[in-house]
Design a protein around this motif. Structure first.
Motif, PDB file in Angstrom:
ATOM      1  N   GLU A  70       0.921  -1.295  -0.040  1.00  0.00           N
ATOM      2  CA  GLU A  70      -0.180   0.112   0.029  1.00  0.00           C
ATOM      3  C   GLU A  70       0.848   1.375   0.077  1.00  0.00           C
ATOM      4  O   GLU A  70       0.693   2.313  -0.708  1.00  0.00           O
ATOM      5  CB  GLU A  70      -0.965  -0.021   1.230  1.00  0.00           C
ATOM      6  N   GLU A  71       1.838   1.016   0.856  1.00  0.00           N
ATOM      7  CA  GLU A  71       3.050   2.388   1.000  1.00  0.00           C
ATOM      8  C   GLU A  71       3.317   2.702  -0.156  1.00  0.00           C
ATOM      9  O   GLU A  71       3.733   3.734  -1.034  1.00  0.00           O
ATOM     10  CB  GLU A  71       3.666   2.248   2.420  1.00  0.00           C
ATOM     11  N   ARG A  72       4.203   1.557  -0.876  1.00  0.00           N
ATOM     12  CA  ARG A  72       4.965   1.506  -1.904  1.00  0.00           C
ATOM     13  C   ARG A  72       3.919   2.267  -3.194  1.00  0.00           C
ATOM     14  O   ARG A  72       4.266   3.032  -4.020  1.00  0.00           O
ATOM     15  CB  ARG A  72       5.593   0.228  -2.355  1.00  0.00           C
ATOM     16  N   LYS A  73       3.004   1.917  -3.110  1.00  0.00           N
ATOM     17  CA  LYS A  73       2.040   2.070  -4.275  1.00  0.00           C
ATOM     18  C   LYS A  73       1.725   3.593  -4.133  1.00  0.00           C
ATOM     19  O   LYS A  73       1.813   4.107  -5.180  1.00  0.00           O
ATOM     20  CB  LYS A  73       0.559   1.448  -4.127  1.00  0.00           C
ATOM     21  N   LYS A  74       1.547   3.966  -3.094  1.00  0.00           N
ATOM     22  CA  LYS A  74       1.154   5.631  -2.989  1.00  0.00           C
ATOM     23  C   LYS A  74       2.276   6.249  -3.321  1.00  0.00           C
ATOM     24  O   LYS A  74       2.395   7.393  -4.063  1.00  0.00           O
ATOM     25  CB  LYS A  74       0.935   5.734  -1.487  1.00  0.00           C
TER      26      LYS A  74
END
Ligand code: PHE
Length: 334
Positions: A70-74
């Motif tokens: 999720e964080e990497r995607k953001k």
């Protein structure tokens, strides 16, 4: 046991370069046939007392991986947006596309000045055709067959016409269409087979004609004196020298005193103190006869000047060809 798996998953996630790659990683771990999914499924094969602990560890790992994804995607989304913005980036500090505003050509400016001076003295501005016939250009102007200006080598001939070699045919056209008193100046292009530092094949002349009863050389001289002082400055003088034109008698070459040495003599005036600016004279009686005027009743003066020459003297230009080169560095000076 799961430490290794966790590290591998987190490293892969942190190294993912775009969202598509990240999605492949997600499927690889959490998809229907993903590594963690398979692990979850195999819990059932473990001895019952181990199932809760392994299940808990796996759930924690799953959450960690989901969160990392999720964080990497953001982050990747922000970077992609930045890249898209860069494509549209406008540097507002760059100089704008400057539209240059043009201005009149020096010849047009000098021409307007000449017209203004003569209009202020009561002359009217008229124009004539650039494609003339030999009668208006030569015959009516008392220019005989043997005159060098009529030579094919000096003029541009068309089938039964020619490009006018001077603005003098406008004298004829005006005298035919109007009655004295006549006071006109006629600006326009003229054509001759010449091309060097002081001659262009196409150049500009201003013709002058004044016809009435009792017009004398004194009127001619006064008119040109006023013109020269307004054009070049009040300190300038003129002189008339005898000359020859078929359509005037007497004829004059008109000089203006040199503006650099004030008539003393310098390189600019070839040490004569004078500069030639125009041709002039009293309208020849034969010209009057050719347009049906009574030479006993009417007299008149005429003059013709080269506008490029006037501009060269006024602005001290050495090469007449500069007027037609379209070099902005030259044109911007005016
Ligand atoms: N037409 C003459 C020339 O082109 C100039 C001129 C005009 C002379 C009028 C006398 C009178 O050289």
């Amino acid at each position: 046991m799961f430490e290794e798996l966790k590290e591998k998953a987190l490293r892969e996630i942190s190294e993912a370069q775009d969202i598509a790659q990240l999605e492949r990683i997600r499927v690889n771990y959490l998809g229907r046939k993903g590594i963690l999914t398979e692990q979850m499924r195999s819990i059932g094969k473990l001895p019952p007392q181990e199932r809760p602990r392994v299940g808990q560890l796996l759930n924690e790992l799953k959450q960690i991986v989901e969160q990392a994804l999720e964080e990497r995607k953001k982050l990747l989304e922000i970077e992609e947006e930045k890249k898209n913005l860069q494509k549209l980036w406008v540097d507002v500090t760059l100089p704008g596309a400057i539209k240059k505003i043009g201005h009149l050509h020096p010849i047009s400016r000098v021409l307007e000045e000449i017209e203004t001076i003569f209009v202020s003295m009561g002359f009217k501005v008229v124009e004539g055709p650039e494609i003339e016939d030999a009668w208006h250009n030569f015959d009516a102007l008392n220019t005989p067959e043997w005159h060098p200006a009529r030579d094919m080598h000096d003029s541009f001939y068309l089938v039964d016409k020619l490009l006018r070699t001077h603005t003098s045919p406008v004298q004829i056209r005006t005298m035919l269409s109007e009655k004295p008193p006549i006071a006109i100046v006629s600006p326009g292009r003229v054509y001759r087979r010449d091309y060097d530092a002081t001659h262009l094949p196409m150049f500009t002349q201003v013709e002058g004609l004044y016809v009435d009863e009792n017009v004398s050389v004194a009127h001619l001289k006064y008119t040109l004196e006023v013109f020269v002082k307004r054009m070049f400055g009040p300190e300038r003088r003129i002189r008339l020298k005898p000359s020859y034109f078929p359509f005037t008698e007497p004829s004059f070459e008109v000089d203006v005193s040199c503006g650099i040495c004030n008539g003393e003599g310098c390189p600019s005036c070839k040490y004569t103190g004078w500069l030639e600016i125009l041709g002039a004279g009293m309208v020849h009686p034969n010209v009057f006869r050719n347009v049906g005027y009574d030479p006993e009743k009417y007299t008149g003066f005429a003059f013709g000047m080269g506008v490029e020459r006037i501009a060269m003297l006024k602005y001290r230009i050495k090469d007449i060809r500069d007027f037609v080169r379209n070099d902005e560095r030259f044109l911007e000076c005016f």
